[in-house]
Structures are given as C-alpha cells and as structure tokens.
Design an enzyme around this catalytic site. Sequence first.
Site, mmCIF file in Angstrom:
data_model
loop_
_atom_site.group_PDB
_atom_site.id
_atom_site.type_symbol
_atom_site.label_atom_id
_atom_site.label_comp_id
_atom_site.label_asym_id
_atom_site.label_seq_id
_atom_site.Cartn_x
_atom_site.Cartn_y
_atom_site.Cartn_z
ATOM 1 N N TYR A 1 -1.959 -0.221 11.266
ATOM 2 C CA TYR A 1 -2.333 -1.602 9.294
ATOM 3 C C TYR A 1 -1.203 -1.364 8.848
ATOM 4 C CZ TYR A 1 -2.918 -1.896 4.756
ATOM 5 O OH TYR A 1 -3.598 -1.695 3.702
ATOM 6 N N THR B 1 0.783 -1.661 -0.284
ATOM 7 C CA THR B 1 -0.253 -0.002 -0.075
ATOM 8 C C THR B 1 0.373 1.449 -0.425
ATOM 9 O OG1 THR B 1 -1.549 1.025 1.474
ATOM 10 C CG2 THR B 1 0.055 -0.432 2.392
ATOM 11 N N ASP B 2 0.531 2.250 -0.574
ATOM 12 C CA ASP B 2 1.202 3.491 0.328
ATOM 13 C C ASP B 2 0.758 3.990 1.100
ATOM 14 O OD1 ASP B 2 -1.649 4.055 -0.150
ATOM 15 O OD2 ASP B 2 -1.536 6.105 -1.641
ATOM 16 N N GLU B 3 0.641 3.485 1.707
ATOM 17 C CA GLU B 3 0.708 3.936 3.385
ATOM 18 C C GLU B 3 1.014 3.833 4.009
ATOM 19 O OE1 GLU B 3 -3.111 3.428 5.401
ATOM 20 O OE2 GLU B 3 -4.612 3.482 4.097
ATOM 21 N N LYS C 1 1.978 -3.142 7.483
ATOM 22 C CA LYS C 1 2.794 -3.445 5.630
ATOM 23 C C LYS C 1 4.076 -2.894 5.991
ATOM 24 C CE LYS C 1 0.535 -4.577 2.846
ATOM 25 N NZ LYS C 1 -0.201 -6.096 2.418
#
Length: 360
Positions: free
Chosen positions: A163, A136-138, A167
């Site tokens: 989260y 993810t970009d998060e 990741k």
Amino acid sequence: MRTYLVTGGAGFIGSNYIHYMFRKYGDDIRIINVDALTYAGNLENLTQVQDRPNYTFVKADICDKETITRIFAENEIDRVVHFAAESHVDRSIRTPEVFVHTNVLGTAVMLNCAKAAWELTDGTFREGKKFLHVSTDEVYGSLPDDENAFFYETSPYAPHSPYSASKAGADMLVKAYMDTYHFPANITNCSNNYGPYQFPEKLIPLIINNALQGRKLPVYGDGRNVRDWLYVEDHAKAIDMVQEQGRLFETYNIGGHNEKRNIEIVNIIIETLREMLPDEDPRKAHVTTDLITYVEDRKGHDRRYAIAPDKIKAEIGWYPETMFKEGIRKTIEWYFAHEEWMKNVTSGDYQKYYTEMYEK
Ligand code: NAD
Ligand code: DAU
C-alpha cells in the site's frame, strides 16, 4: 463558481470532505464526485448531498482514461482533489497488484487528463487551476519508539507495505509532473484518520463494531505499535486550507500530535462505550477488556508513525482542533446512530473478508 473534481468521494475521507465543503461553501461551489464504488465506496455516505443541484456523481474508474478525459472536456474543472485509492494495508499484503493499478496508474491517468485539459499551447497552465493529491504518512516508513522522532516533509521516503509503496509511487508521479511540466499541484501526507463513515476493516470502527457485538477484539502483535490519530473533519479542513492558502508545488504533512499505542486505543474505546451505553442496554455486559485478543502480527508492521505538523501550522495556520477524547465520543455516537449503515456494509463480501483475515 469553482468546480471541483473529487475522486474517491464515496469513501471514508472523500465523503467527509464533500460534506465539509458543502457546509463551508454551500451553493458557491460545484462538486463532481468520480468513484468506482469498490467495496470501500458507498453512496449511502452521501445521501444528504445527493439531491443538491451543485453535486454530481459519476460512477467511473480513475484508470479509465476516456471517461476521465470526457469529464474534463464537458466541465470547466478548477480543482482536482484526488482521494481515490485502495487504502487498506492488510488487503495490500494479500493483493498488491490492485494497489499498484489503482494507486499508481490511476494517479497517472488523473494527472495526465488534468494536464491535457489545463495546459496552454506555450506549456504553461491556465490561471487558477490546482490539483491536490491526498497521500499518507506511511510513505516515510516507520519511526523508532522514541517520542522525539517525527516525520517531516523532508523525511526520506521509505515505504514498507505494498500500500505505502504504491502511494509513494503516486506521490513521485505528482512530483515528476510538478518538476517536469511545472504542473500546479500540492501533495498532502496525512496520519491515521478516524470518524464517521469509516469502513470497519480499519482499527477504530472494527473495534467499535466488534465490541458492540461481543466479538473478539483482534490486536496485532504486542499491541504497542503507535499511530497518530486525526479526526477526519480536521483533515478535510486541512486539505481545503492547503489548496486555497498553501504554496503551489509544496508538500504539507497533516497530523494530530495525538500518538497512541493500539492497545491504548482499544482500551479507550471499551471505556468510552461503557460510559456511553445505558445500564439497561444488554450490550454493556459484554463490552469488557475480556474481548481483547492478541493475534498474529501484520507482516512488515510499521512500528510508529508521528507527524510534526509544523509547516502547515506556520504557513497556513492549520492545527488539529478535535481532541481525541471528544473525537472518539463523536465517532461512537455516529456509529450508535447509524446501525443500519454498519449492517449494510458488513453484509455480503465483508463476512468473507473477515473470515479469511481473522478466523482462518
Ligand atoms: P477508502 O478506502 O475509504 O475510500 C477509497 C475510495 O476510492 C472508495 O470510495 C473507492 O470506491 C474509491 N476507489 C477505489 N479505487 C477506485 C478507482 N480505481 N477509481 C475510482 N474510485 C476508486 O479510503 P480513505 O480512507 O477514505 O482514503 C482516501 C485517501 O486518503 C486515500 O488516497 C488514502 O491513501 C489517503 N489517506 C487515508 C488515511 C486514512 O487514515 N484513512 C490517512 C492518510 C491518507
Ligand atoms: O497512517 C495513515 C494510514 O492509516 C492510511 O494511509 C491508511 O489508508 C489507513 O488505512 C491507515 O493505515 P493503518 O494500517 O495504520 O490503519 P489500520 O486501521 O489498518 O491499523 C491501525 C493500527 O492497528 C495498525 O498498527 C494495525 C493495528 N490493527 C489493525 C487492525 C485492522 C490491529 O491491531 N488490529 C486490527 O484488526
């Protein structure tokens, strides 16, 4: 014939990817879908493919090393596409340990089992084997409210939520396997997806579902947080292109160049629903902006995400094909046509989650 081991294929993006892959390759590939069927996994997402001779479903936890080892032993796996994860930020704020367990430990098990199956006695890997880790970009944290700031593959990792931290931990393990063992992998970091089969805990399906039912539309904080929305089929296509045409050991960012504030998304959904609902449909009367309700902000809420998909475009030729206007109509059409699906996923546990999250 290439054999794929897809993890998390009963979830939102995984099921869209499986449909995309069978549409593209038909009988030329085989897919083994390993999914634990958590609250987010739903075999109803796969009814169209379940009877294909080249599709197999295995209900298993990616943390279960014995079962994953057995799947590699019993099948000649050529590609791993690793989607399985706990994926919802709000849930991670309430129960972080589950996220660490599945996202970090589960990824370690997948890497280790693939490595054991694919490694030769001299420490190199069997020809043509590839592992793709879907991320993810998060992991890059939050961007300032400046439209010229973007996430690049070189951006430093700065996750904020449990989260995104889990990741980021998983991404680091994949990087460690590539650096230490020269393990044949890629990482993709993608922006917010939307489209068919998305569980209605996430913004877009939650707003569609609530609006149709005349329920409040909860907008966190000031509603001005920005996300970069990508139609899920474009993501599925990008994953396949990275795995087949990308350079091994590389990370590719995938994004829509489609940044919108949350409140804009909510307003677009209301407008589009009103355009699409026939006048005689009784729901039309209550689908209005009156439903918008500003609620307490998400803890640690990242302000803005935006991907510059320059590398994937330059090296592989991928770009987002579905414009938001078209994608959101297709998504709403899908939810109109799948009311039963929505009823099924929102019965039972979902009610409990919704009450605790929004009605306490
Ligand atoms: P999802 O929550 O809809 O699906 C996750 C799937 O993983 C479910 O089918 C679930 O049953 C399965 N799963 C969970 N724990 C498992 C375990 N221990 N063992 C086996 N299966 C397990 O998630 P999604 O939105 O489809 O996201 C898929 C992947 O893409 C995730 O890795 C997520 O981090 C990443 N991603 C998502 C987005 C997005 O916008 N949704 C964007 C970028 C990256
Ligand atoms: O950026 C990629 C990520 O996008 C993925 O890695 C995650 O798995 C995926 O869940 C998604 O994370 P977000 O937190 O951005 O998605 P979500 O749909 O939960 O929220 C989108 C934005 O809308 C966010 O700023 C929070 C806000 N929001 C969300 C909900 C559920 C609201 O204002 N109200 C809501 O009820």
